[in-house]
Design an enzyme around this catalytic site. Structure first.
Site: not given
Length: 247
Positions: A96, A98, A114, A122, A193
């Site tokens: 999860q 990034v 994620h 874009c 988590t």
């Protein structure tokens, strides 16, 4: 402490959350009390927030890029790399996080559920430009534009109110199906988590439903702690290097 045997009969699905990154010094949303510049994080992490003020959103993510670039993988990341090298295709890491720390540590079989802080895409869903690597810390007041269609670019992050990429979910599901039907031992381990964010929080139930073995490594109790068969309390960077026994 219990030992997790990782032998030639084991298939291992790992889920990591913000607690793993926090041990490397990456701030978490929860650690920010859900606020940034006294505004709810949703204001800078949602399609609505981006439409309202893309300058503020890019300021937030440029600050996060600058912060994440200065941290390093911890021993928990390194342990997962060693497990993957041992198990090969019988290993899959779903994260999860990034920040890209798993890949920087050497993990290769990674699903970034994620998104990735160091990728950009874009904002125009009709544009065919694929997400691309982007480590730029944009100057304040800058919103990058798409060279293909002229629309605004946005961080390649799954924001509040957005769906996870179906391709990522299919990859996790496919691995789980192969593991469950392999005739071997299917293990699911979650580390760092909160157990509050779905669909990740429901993975433990899916694995148990398939007859798998479930482990939780967390410093604090997760919201879904009771659904795990084995639970080890502690920092993932300290627990994981000692937990796995490679055979």
């Amino acid at each position: 402490m219990e030992t997790l045997l990782l032998d030639s009969n084991t298939w291992l699905l790992v889920l990591t959350g913000a607690g793993v990154s926090a041990e490397s010094g990456v701030p978490t949303f929860r650690g920010m009390n859900g606020l940034w510049e006294d505004q709810p994080v949703e204001q800078v992490a949602s399609p609505e927030g981006f439409a309202k003020d893309p300058l503020r959103v890019w300021r937030f993510y440029s600050q996060r890029r600058a912060g994440a670039a200065g941290v390093s993988p911890n021993p928990g990341h390194d342990a997962l790399v060693a497990w993957e090298r041992h198990l090969g295709d019988r290993f899959l890491l779903a994260t999860q996080n990034v920040d890209g720390l798993h890949s920087r540590a050497g993990s290769q079989r990674v699903v970034e559920m994620h998104g990735n802080l160091f990728k950009t895409r874009c904002s125009n869903d009709e544009c065919k430009r694929a997400p691309f690597e982007d480590t730029t810390v944009y100057a304040e007041g800058t919103v990058p534009g798409c060279k293909d269609c002229g629309s605004l670019l946005r961080p390649h992050i799954v924001w509040f109110g957005e769906y996870l990429d179906p391709t990522d979910l299919e990859r996790i599901q496919d691995f789980s199906l192969r593991a469950a039907s392999s005739g071997g031992r299917f293990v699911f381990l979650a580390a760092g988590t909160s157990g509050a964010v779905y669909p990740a929080a429901g993975m433990v139930d899916q694995v148990r439903g398939a007859g798998g073995e479930t482990w939780l490594v967390n410093l604090d109790p997760a919201e879904n702690s009771r659904r795990f068969q084995h639970s080890v309390q502690g920092k993932s960077g300290e627990v994981l290097p000692k937990l796995g026994r490679l055979v």
